[in-house]
Design an enzyme around this catalytic site. Structure first.
Site, PDB file in Angstrom:
ATOM      1  N   ARG A  47       0.792  -1.190  -0.016  1.00  0.00           N
ATOM      2  CA  ARG A  47       0.172  -0.148  -0.004  1.00  0.00           C
ATOM      3  C   ARG A  47       0.983   1.230  -0.095  1.00  0.00           C
ATOM      4  O   ARG A  47       1.934   0.973   0.285  1.00  0.00           O
ATOM      5  CB  ARG A  47      -0.775  -0.122   1.237  1.00  0.00           C
ATOM      6  CG  ARG A  47      -0.562  -0.714   2.530  1.00  0.00           C
ATOM      7  CD  ARG A  47       0.417   0.191   3.415  1.00  0.00           C
ATOM      8  NE  ARG A  47       0.091   1.286   3.452  1.00  0.00           N
ATOM      9  CZ  ARG A  47       1.088   2.392   3.661  1.00  0.00           C
ATOM     10  NH1 ARG A  47       2.504   2.079   3.769  1.00  0.00           N
ATOM     11  NH2 ARG A  47       0.773   3.623   3.569  1.00  0.00           N
ATOM     12  N   ALA A  49       0.809   5.121  -2.026  1.00  0.00           N
ATOM     13  CA  ALA A  49       0.752   5.550  -3.425  1.00  0.00           C
ATOM     14  C   ALA A  49       1.767   5.290  -4.444  1.00  0.00           C
ATOM     15  O   ALA A  49       1.874   4.324  -5.428  1.00  0.00           O
ATOM     16  CB  ALA A  49       0.434   6.774  -3.628  1.00  0.00           C
ATOM     17  N   GLN A 192      -1.945   2.273   9.949  1.00  0.00           N
ATOM     18  CA  GLN A 192      -0.777   2.384   9.338  1.00  0.00           C
ATOM     19  C   GLN A 192       0.167   3.336   9.947  1.00  0.00           C
ATOM     20  O   GLN A 192       1.575   3.102   9.957  1.00  0.00           O
ATOM     21  CB  GLN A 192      -0.881   3.123   8.002  1.00  0.00           C
ATOM     22  CG  GLN A 192      -1.665   2.252   6.791  1.00  0.00           C
ATOM     23  CD  GLN A 192      -3.082   2.536   6.946  1.00  0.00           C
ATOM     24  OE1 GLN A 192      -3.711   2.681   7.906  1.00  0.00           O
ATOM     25  NE2 GLN A 192      -3.913   2.195   5.765  1.00  0.00           N
ATOM     26  N   ASP A 233      -2.131  10.715  -2.312  1.00  0.00           N
ATOM     27  CA  ASP A 233      -2.466   9.756  -3.212  1.00  0.00           C
ATOM     28  C   ASP A 233      -2.748  10.133  -4.809  1.00  0.00           C
ATOM     29  O   ASP A 233      -2.674   9.386  -5.412  1.00  0.00           O
ATOM     30  CB  ASP A 233      -3.930   8.960  -2.724  1.00  0.00           C
ATOM     31  CG  ASP A 233      -3.238   7.834  -1.442  1.00  0.00           C
ATOM     32  OD1 ASP A 233      -3.247   8.484  -0.377  1.00  0.00           O
ATOM     33  OD2 ASP A 233      -2.874   6.856  -1.616  1.00  0.00           O
ATOM     34  N   LYS A 244      -4.928   9.864   3.094  1.00  0.00           N
ATOM     35  CA  LYS A 244      -5.558   8.919   4.141  1.00  0.00           C
ATOM     36  C   LYS A 244      -6.668   9.866   5.193  1.00  0.00           C
ATOM     37  O   LYS A 244      -6.331  10.788   5.428  1.00  0.00           O
ATOM     38  CB  LYS A 244      -4.377   8.448   4.913  1.00  0.00           C
ATOM     39  CG  LYS A 244      -5.089   7.536   5.995  1.00  0.00           C
ATOM     40  CD  LYS A 244      -5.914   6.379   5.481  1.00  0.00           C
ATOM     41  CE  LYS A 244      -5.203   5.463   4.370  1.00  0.00           C
ATOM     42  NZ  LYS A 244      -6.121   4.642   3.894  1.00  0.00           N
TER      43      LYS A 244
HETATM   44  O1  MRU Z   1      -4.694   3.003   2.384  1.00  0.00           O
HETATM   45  P1  MRU Z   1      -3.009   3.156   1.906  1.00  0.00           P
HETATM   46  O2  MRU Z   1      -2.371   2.757   3.318  1.00  0.00           O
HETATM   47  O3  MRU Z   1      -2.440   2.903   0.784  1.00  0.00           O
HETATM   48  O4  MRU Z   1      -3.095   4.949   2.097  1.00  0.00           O
HETATM   49  C1  MRU Z   1      -1.672   5.605   1.863  1.00  0.00           C
HETATM   50  C2  MRU Z   1      -1.861   7.001   2.213  1.00  0.00           C
HETATM   51  O5  MRU Z   1      -2.673   7.573   2.236  1.00  0.00           O
HETATM   52  C3  MRU Z   1      -0.562   7.522   2.055  1.00  0.00           C
HETATM   53  O6  MRU Z   1      -0.359   8.545   2.820  1.00  0.00           O
HETATM   54  C4  MRU Z   1      -0.057   7.894   0.655  1.00  0.00           C
HETATM   55  O7  MRU Z   1      -0.451   7.023  -0.105  1.00  0.00           O
HETATM   56  C5  MRU Z   1       1.004   8.460   0.304  1.00  0.00           C
HETATM   57  S1  MRU Z   1       2.351   7.494   0.802  1.00  0.00           S
HETATM   58  C6  MRU Z   1       3.904   8.133   0.408  1.00  0.00           C
END
Ligand code: MRU
Length: 341
Positions: A47, A49, A192, A233, A244
């Site tokens: 997970r 982005a 996370q 994202d 998130k």
């Molecule tokens: O649901 P997830 O864990 O994939 O969400 C991730 C996020 O929201 C991160 O903050 C985002 O992808 C940036 S990662 C450098």
């Protein structure tokens, strides 16, 4: 500091560090077929982005290897690749990663792999460069030499090819002796922040505390934080940023407290095909992720959970967007278009 690589290509397979098992167990999920990969993306084994961008590239290669083994025709191959591309909707990087390599499928596996490896290499280099830009900017605007920072979700090595975006900036500041403490929001419902960000900070010896998401606004407005940094994202042309769920609340608290709210991402996350954030699709995940915690029911009815995985922070609340190409200040009316080359 940080040599964690969450996504690796290993002789016809994709090796993923299983982020659902962290921090208690460090084990891998090996994907030998598209079904396993799509399931891993859906369950957040992998997970974040930029990491999903790397998976998109290698995912095309994996589909080609499976297609060769199982004699797929071109239609089947492309429909399997589309399943990978569409596995999660909000982070632009997954579709972007697939799109970087898809036109080369006709040139064969080695060409696709060359491009997929390049996605990973470019991501690492973008993260390291943006980390320097972000650190320079925040030291300049705060005028401080020791910073107390709040972060949300996980934006570290685990969320990228390696190093990290928001957490990359924290690593860079730490290497300059400029981090006093990191407040890591636990990031409900999938944790996370407490499971992954705290794990990475502890590995690097960076001082941190995990706090409940509900504590963030108070920690910020009580004056315990100098700035907040998050990842992204999808960043629209005007700077509106999907990230998130809970990021918007952090931004509002920063505005109230008058401290900088920073978004850090490689330029692959900037999607100028979106004028603003209004039409960014927000992934709605299973209600049970909210009403059930590690197998224990925490609400009277499992199905009565509301679980949007992301929110959109408007540009007017974002002090800085940082990519490898520099810094834009959306709250001052600056466009992020110059941050994509
Ligand atoms: O649901 P997830 O864990 O994939 O969400 C991730 C996020 O929201 C991160 O903050 C985002 O992808 C940036 S990662 C450098």
């Amino acid at each position: 500091m940080s040599d964690i690589r969450p996504v690796l290509w290993d002789d016809g397979k994709i090796q993923l560090l299983d982020q659902t098992a962290l921090p208690l167990k460090e084990e891998d999920v090996i994907c030998e077929d598209v079904d396993t990969l799509v399931d891993a993306i859906n369950r957040l084994v992998v997970r974040g982005a930029p990491a999903l961008g790397v998976v998109g590239g290698f995912g095309v290669a994996l589909a080609m290897v499976q297609g060769e083994r199982e004699n797929w025709d071109g239609v089947r191959l492309h429909s399997e690749i589309a399943r990978i591309r569409d596995a999660r909707p909000t982070a632009v990087n997954l579709a972007w990663g697939v799109d970087q390599v898809i036109a080369s499928v006709n040139q064969g596996l080695s060409k696709v792999l060359e491009l997929a490896h390049k996605i990973a290499e470019d991501d690492e280099s973008a993260n390291r460069t943006l980390s320097k830009h972000g650190a320079d900017w925040i030291l300049k605007v705060t005028g401080k030499t020791k910073l107390r920072v709040l972060t949300h979700c996980n934006t570290g090595s685990l969320a990228t090819s390696t190093w990290g975006t928001g957490l990359g900036i924290i690593r860079e500041l730490h290497s300059r002796g400029a981090i006093e403490i990191v407040y890591a929001d636990e990031t409900r419902p999938l944790l996370q922040g407490s499971r992954l960000t705290a794990w990475e900070l502890a590995k690097d010896g960076i001082n941190y505390l995990v706090q409940a998401d509900g504590a963030a606004a108070s920690t910020i407005t009580r004056g315990l934080v100098d700035f907040a940094v998050i990842g992204a994202d999808r960043i629209a042309k005007n700077g509106d940023t999907a990230n998130k769920i809970g990021s918007l609340g952090v931004a509002l608290a920063c505005k109230e407290a008058g401290i900088p709210f920073m978004v850090a991402a490689p330029s692959s996350t900037v999607d100028i095909s979106y004028e603003n954030g209004d039409s960014i699709e927000i992934e709605l995940r299973s209600p049970e992720e909210v009403t059930n915690l590690h197998g224990v029911q925490t609400a009277p009815q499992l199905e009565r959970g509301f679980n949007p995985a992301f929110d959109v922070t408007p540009a007017k609340l974002i002090s800085a967007v940082v990519t490898e190409h520099g810094v834009a200040e959306p709250s001052q009316g600056q466009s992020v278009e110059g941050l994509v080359k």
